[in-house]
Design a protein around this motif. Structure first.
Motif, PDB file in Angstrom:
ATOM      1  N   LYS A 135       0.799  -1.227   0.000  1.00 39.88           N
ATOM      2  CA  LYS A 135       0.000   0.000   0.000  1.00 39.88           C
ATOM      3  C   LYS A 135       0.832   1.277   0.000  1.00 39.88           C
ATOM      4  CE  LYS A 135      -1.889  -0.198   4.554  1.00 39.88           C
ATOM      5  NZ  LYS A 135      -2.346  -0.493   5.689  1.00 39.88           N
ATOM      6  N   ILE A 136       2.098   1.209   0.334  1.00 41.03           N
ATOM      7  CA  ILE A 136       2.936   2.410   0.288  1.00 41.03           C
ATOM      8  C   ILE A 136       3.647   2.503  -1.064  1.00 41.03           C
ATOM      9  CG2 ILE A 136       4.829   3.647   1.431  1.00 41.03           C
ATOM     10  CD1 ILE A 136       2.422   3.412   3.204  1.00 41.03           C
ATOM     11  N   GLN A 137       3.998   1.357  -1.622  1.00 38.71           N
ATOM     12  CA  GLN A 137       4.691   1.369  -2.919  1.00 38.71           C
ATOM     13  C   GLN A 137       3.777   1.762  -4.084  1.00 38.71           C
ATOM     14  OE1 GLN A 137       6.905  -2.256  -3.543  1.00 38.71           O
ATOM     15  NE2 GLN A 137       8.152  -1.948  -1.721  1.00 38.71           N
ATOM     16  N   THR A 190      13.289   4.611   0.201  1.00 37.35           N
ATOM     17  CA  THR A 190      12.679   4.509   1.540  1.00 37.35           C
ATOM     18  C   THR A 190      11.603   3.427   1.572  1.00 37.35           C
ATOM     19  OG1 THR A 190      13.085   6.871   1.801  1.00 37.35           O
ATOM     20  CG2 THR A 190      11.473   5.884   3.287  1.00 37.35           C
ATOM     21  N   THR A 191      10.840   3.309   0.494  1.00 33.49           N
ATOM     22  CA  THR A 191       9.757   2.326   0.488  1.00 33.49           C
ATOM     23  C   THR A 191      10.189   0.992  -0.135  1.00 33.49           C
ATOM     24  OG1 THR A 191       8.918   3.076  -1.650  1.00 33.49           O
ATOM     25  CG2 THR A 191       8.020   4.151   0.307  1.00 33.49           C
ATOM     26  N   GLY A 238       3.256  -6.774   0.545  1.00 29.39           N
ATOM     27  CA  GLY A 238       3.043  -7.157   1.946  1.00 29.39           C
ATOM     28  C   GLY A 238       1.748  -6.685   2.569  1.00 29.39           C
ATOM     29  N   ASN A 264      -1.639  -7.149   3.382  1.00 28.08           N
ATOM     30  CA  ASN A 264      -2.620  -8.233   3.337  1.00 28.08           C
ATOM     31  C   ASN A 264      -4.051  -7.716   3.269  1.00 28.08           C
ATOM     32  OD1 ASN A 264      -0.822 -10.636   3.548  1.00 28.08           O
ATOM     33  ND2 ASN A 264      -0.113  -9.419   5.293  1.00 28.08           N
ATOM     34  N   SER A 265      -4.268  -6.496   3.755  1.00 30.37           N
ATOM     35  CA  SER A 265      -5.624  -5.930   3.644  1.00 30.37           C
ATOM     36  C   SER A 265      -5.955  -5.673   2.170  1.00 30.37           C
ATOM     37  CB  SER A 265      -5.743  -4.638   4.451  1.00 30.37           C
ATOM     38  OG  SER A 265      -4.902  -3.657   3.908  1.00 30.37           O
ATOM     39  N   ALA A 299       4.962   6.288   5.237  1.00 31.71           N
ATOM     40  CA  ALA A 299       6.051   5.343   4.947  1.00 31.71           C
ATOM     41  C   ALA A 299       7.055   5.345   6.099  1.00 31.71           C
ATOM     42  CB  ALA A 299       6.758   5.743   3.656  1.00 31.71           C
ATOM     43  N   ILE A 300       7.450   4.163   6.512  1.00 33.32           N
ATOM     44  CA  ILE A 300       8.432   4.084   7.594  1.00 33.32           C
ATOM     45  C   ILE A 300       9.675   4.851   7.150  1.00 33.32           C
ATOM     46  CG2 ILE A 300       9.926   2.553   8.937  1.00 33.32           C
ATOM     47  CD1 ILE A 300       7.757   0.449   8.827  1.00 33.32           C
ATOM     48  N   LEU A 345       6.362  -4.068  11.949  1.00 35.24           N
ATOM     49  CA  LEU A 345       5.566  -4.249  10.730  1.00 35.24           C
ATOM     50  C   LEU A 345       5.634  -5.719  10.285  1.00 35.24           C
ATOM     51  CD1 LEU A 345       4.042  -3.273   8.122  1.00 35.24           C
ATOM     52  CD2 LEU A 345       6.279  -2.727   7.162  1.00 35.24           C
ATOM     53  N   ARG A 358       3.551  -7.956  12.529  1.00 35.91           N
ATOM     54  CA  ARG A 358       2.114  -7.786  12.273  1.00 35.91           C
ATOM     55  C   ARG A 358       1.707  -8.444  10.956  1.00 35.91           C
ATOM     56  NH1 ARG A 358       2.447  -2.538  13.690  1.00 35.91           N
ATOM     57  NH2 ARG A 358       2.547  -1.949  11.501  1.00 35.91           N
ATOM     58  N   LYS A 369      -1.133 -11.405  10.251  1.00 35.16           N
ATOM     59  CA  LYS A 369      -2.256 -11.320   9.308  1.00 35.16           C
ATOM     60  C   LYS A 369      -2.250 -12.499   8.329  1.00 35.16           C
ATOM     61  CE  LYS A 369      -2.576  -6.393   9.759  1.00 35.16           C
ATOM     62  NZ  LYS A 369      -2.227  -5.082   9.237  1.00 35.16           N
TER      63      LYS A 369
HETATM   64  P1  ATP Z   1      -2.126  -4.040   5.876  1.00 33.70           P
HETATM   65  O1  ATP Z   1      -2.191  -3.913   7.332  1.00 33.70           O
HETATM   66  O2  ATP Z   1      -3.117  -3.175   5.207  1.00 33.70           O
HETATM   67  O3  ATP Z   1      -2.124  -5.430   5.401  1.00 33.70           O
HETATM   68  P2  ATP Z   1       0.762  -3.438   5.774  1.00 33.70           P
HETATM   69  O4  ATP Z   1       1.092  -4.670   6.506  1.00 33.70           O
HETATM   70  O5  ATP Z   1       1.494  -3.174   4.504  1.00 33.70           O
HETATM   71  O6  ATP Z   1      -0.769  -3.347   5.397  1.00 33.70           O
HETATM   72  P3  ATP Z   1       0.433  -1.565   7.993  1.00 33.70           P
HETATM   73  O7  ATP Z   1       0.464  -2.537   9.106  1.00 33.70           O
HETATM   74  O8  ATP Z   1      -0.837  -0.854   7.702  1.00 33.70           O
HETATM   75  O9  ATP Z   1       1.021  -2.175   6.628  1.00 33.70           O
HETATM   76  O10 ATP Z   1       1.585  -0.480   8.119  1.00 33.70           O
HETATM   77  C1  ATP Z   1       2.385  -0.261   9.230  1.00 33.70           C
HETATM   78  C2  ATP Z   1       3.295   0.872   8.919  1.00 33.70           C
HETATM   79  O11 ATP Z   1       4.278   0.449   7.998  1.00 33.70           O
HETATM   80  C3  ATP Z   1       2.552   1.998   8.287  1.00 33.70           C
HETATM   81  O12 ATP Z   1       2.977   3.212   8.788  1.00 33.70           O
HETATM   82  C4  ATP Z   1       2.884   1.814   6.834  1.00 33.70           C
HETATM   83  O13 ATP Z   1       2.772   2.967   6.127  1.00 33.70           O
HETATM   84  C5  ATP Z   1       4.304   1.309   6.892  1.00 33.70           C
HETATM   85  N1  ATP Z   1       4.706   0.584   5.682  1.00 33.70           N
HETATM   86  C6  ATP Z   1       4.092  -0.453   5.116  1.00 33.70           C
HETATM   87  N2  ATP Z   1       4.702  -0.807   3.983  1.00 33.70           N
HETATM   88  C7  ATP Z   1       5.735   0.053   3.823  1.00 33.70           C
HETATM   89  C8  ATP Z   1       6.749   0.242   2.830  1.00 33.70           C
HETATM   90  N3  ATP Z   1       6.823  -0.514   1.737  1.00 33.70           N
HETATM   91  N4  ATP Z   1       7.644   1.226   3.011  1.00 33.70           N
HETATM   92  C9  ATP Z   1       7.586   2.011   4.069  1.00 33.70           C
HETATM   93  N5  ATP Z   1       6.667   1.902   5.029  1.00 33.70           N
HETATM   94  C10 ATP Z   1       5.742   0.942   4.921  1.00 33.70           C
END
Ligand code: ATP
Length: 333
Positions: A75-77, A85-86, A142, A144-145, A233-234, A272, A275, A279
Motif C-alpha cells: 500500500k505504500i509502494q 525509503t519504500t 506485503g 494483506n488488507s 512510509a516508515i 511491521l 504484524r 495477518k
Molecule cells: P495491511 O495492514 O493493510 O495489510 P501493511 O502490513 O502493509 O498493510 P500496515 O500494518 O498498515 O502495513 O503499516 C504499518 C506501517 O508500515 C505503516 O505506517 C505503513 O505505512 C508502513 N509501511 C508499510 N509498507 C511500507 C513500505 N513498503 N515502506 C515504508 N513503510 C511501509
C-alpha cells in the motif's frame, strides 16, 4: 555502499547452475493459456517485509512465461516517490517483467489515500487485461488488507477484518474468492528476519534513503497536516523531527536525533514484519486460504553471513525451485 544484506541484488549470472535454471523458461501451450484465462488463475506471493517476495516474483514471472506481469500489493509502494525509503524494486532488477500499480499514484491532499477498495477495483481491471493477453498475473506485496480486498468475492469496505476487535471472530472473513489462486507464502523465522531488517535499514540509509528523505523534507508540501499516503512510509515520521529541527540544533543534538530516528525505523520495521505474519496466519487459519509456505530463512541468513554465490545457490534450491514446482502444478491443473 554495502550489498551483502540485499537479497534482491543477488547475482545469478556468477553461478552457472542457477544461470541455467534462470534461462529455462516454461512456455505455456495454448490449452494452458486458455485455462488460465477461463479459470481466472492468479499467483499471489505473500510474506513479511524483507523476505524476498519481489525477488521471487521476478524470478518466477521471468521464468514461466516471458510475458507474465506483476501487480504490486504494497500500500505504500503504490505511490510515486521515495523509492529507496519504500524499498521499490529498482528497474534494473525487474528482469524486463512489466509491473503494475507500482509508483503510479500521487499522494496529494486531493486524493490522500489509496484504499483497499481502490486497490480492489484497480487491480481487478489490470488482472482482466493481463488475462486477455493470455498471461498470468502475479500479485506481490506485503499489504494483506489489499490482497484480501482484491480476492474476496464479497468485500465490505466498512469492515476491517484484521482489526483487533475481530481477532477471535472468523466469520468476518468471506471464504469465497473471485479468482483461482495459488498462494505462495515466503517465510523467514522472525529472529533471523529481525536481524536482517535491522541491517537492511543501515544499508538503505547508506544507499540513498537518507538523501531521499532530506530532499523530501525540503519540499514545503511535507509540512501539510495530512497523515495519509507516502507520509506514513516508515522513515518519514521517524525522520521528521531530525529534518525539521536540523538547522536549529547543535551537532550533538543532531547526532542524537539521527540515532533516535534510525532506532525508531528499525523498531517499526520489525513490528511491521511481525504484524504482517500475524495477518498471514489469520488468512490461513481463519479465512482458510491454502497457503504454500516456502522457507527463505537459510537464504536470508546466508545473505547476512556471506553473500554472493552461496546465497544464490541456497535461494535457488530452497526458495525458487520449490516455488516453481508449486506454480507449475497449479497452472497445469
Ligand atoms: P495491511 O495492514 O493493510 O495489510 P501493511 O502490513 O502493509 O498493510 P500496515 O500494518 O498498515 O502495513 O503499516 C504499518 C506501517 O508500515 C505503516 O505506517 C505503513 O505505512 C508502513 N509501511 C508499510 N509498507 C511500507 C513500505 N513498503 N515502506 C515504508 N513503510 C511501509
Amino acid at each position: 555502499k554495502k550489498h551483502h544484506t540485499s537479497l534482491i541484488s543477488l547475482s545469478f549470472s556468477k553461478n552457472p547452475s542457477s544461470r541455467r535454471a534462470h534461462m529455462t523458461t516454461h512456455a505455456a501451450t495454448p490449452a494452458i493459456t486458455t485455462a488460465i484465462r477461463r479459470r481466472k488463475k492468479i499467483v499471489v506471493i505473500m510474506g513479511a517485509t524483507g523476505c524476498g517476495k519481489s525477488k521471487l516474483s521476478v524470478d518466477l514471472a521471468s521464468r514461466f512465461f516471458p510475458a507474465s506481469e506483476i501487480i504490486n500489493s504494497d500500500k505504500i509502494q503504490v505511490y510515486r516517490g521515495l523509492d529507496a525509503t519504500t524499498n521499490k524494486i529498482p528497474l534494473h532488477e525487474r528482469k524486463n517483467v512489466r509491473h503494475h500499480l507500482l509508483g503510479e499514484f500521487d499522494s496529494s491532499d486531493s486524493h490522500p489515500e489509496f484504499t483497499p477498495s481502490d486497490f480492489r477495483s484497480s487491480a481487478s481491471s489490470v488482472i482482466s487485461q493481463i488475462h486477455s493477453r493470455r498471461s498470468v498475473p502475479f500479485i506481490v506485496g506485503g499489504s494483506n488488507s489489499f490482497i484480501y480486498a482484491l480476492l474476496s468475492k464479497k468485500f465490505n469496505p466498512e469492515s476491517d477484518v484484521f482489526s483487533e476487535s475481530n481477532w477471535g471472530e472468523d466469520s468476518v472473513f468471506c471464504k469465497e474468492q473471485r479468482y483461482s489462486c495459488c498462494f505462495l507464502w515466503v517465510d523467514v523465522s522472525l529472529p533471523v528476519l529481525n536481524e536482517y531488517l535491522v541491517k537492511r535499514v543501515d544499508d538503505m540509509l547508506e544507499s540513498g534513503m537518507f538523501e531521499e528523505l532530506a530532499k523530501y523534507f525540503e519540499n514545503p508540501a511535507s509540512d501539510s497536516v495530512s497523515e495519509c499516503g507516502l507520509k506514513k512510509a516508515i522513515g518519514v515520521p521517524e525522520f521528521e523531527k531530525y529534518f525539521k529541527r536540523f538547522k536549529s540544533i547543535d551537532d550533538e543534538e543532531r547526532s542524537m536525533a539521527y540515532e533516535e530516528a534510525v532506532r525508531a525505523i528499525k523498531d517499526n520495521t520489525c513490528q511491521l514484519a511481525k504484524r504482517q505474519v500475524g495477518k498471514i496466519l489469520r488468512l490461513r487459519d481463519a479465512a482458510g486460504w491454502d497457503l504454500k509456505r516456502v522457507d527463505a530463512t537459510e537464504a536470508v541468513r546466508a545473505a547476512m553471513d556471506c553473500g554472493g554465490r552461496k546465497v544464490a545457490n541456497i535461494w535457488e534450491k530452497q526458495v525458487a525451485e520449490p516455488s516453481m514446482k508449486i506454480v507449475k502444478r497449479f497452472l497445469m491443473e
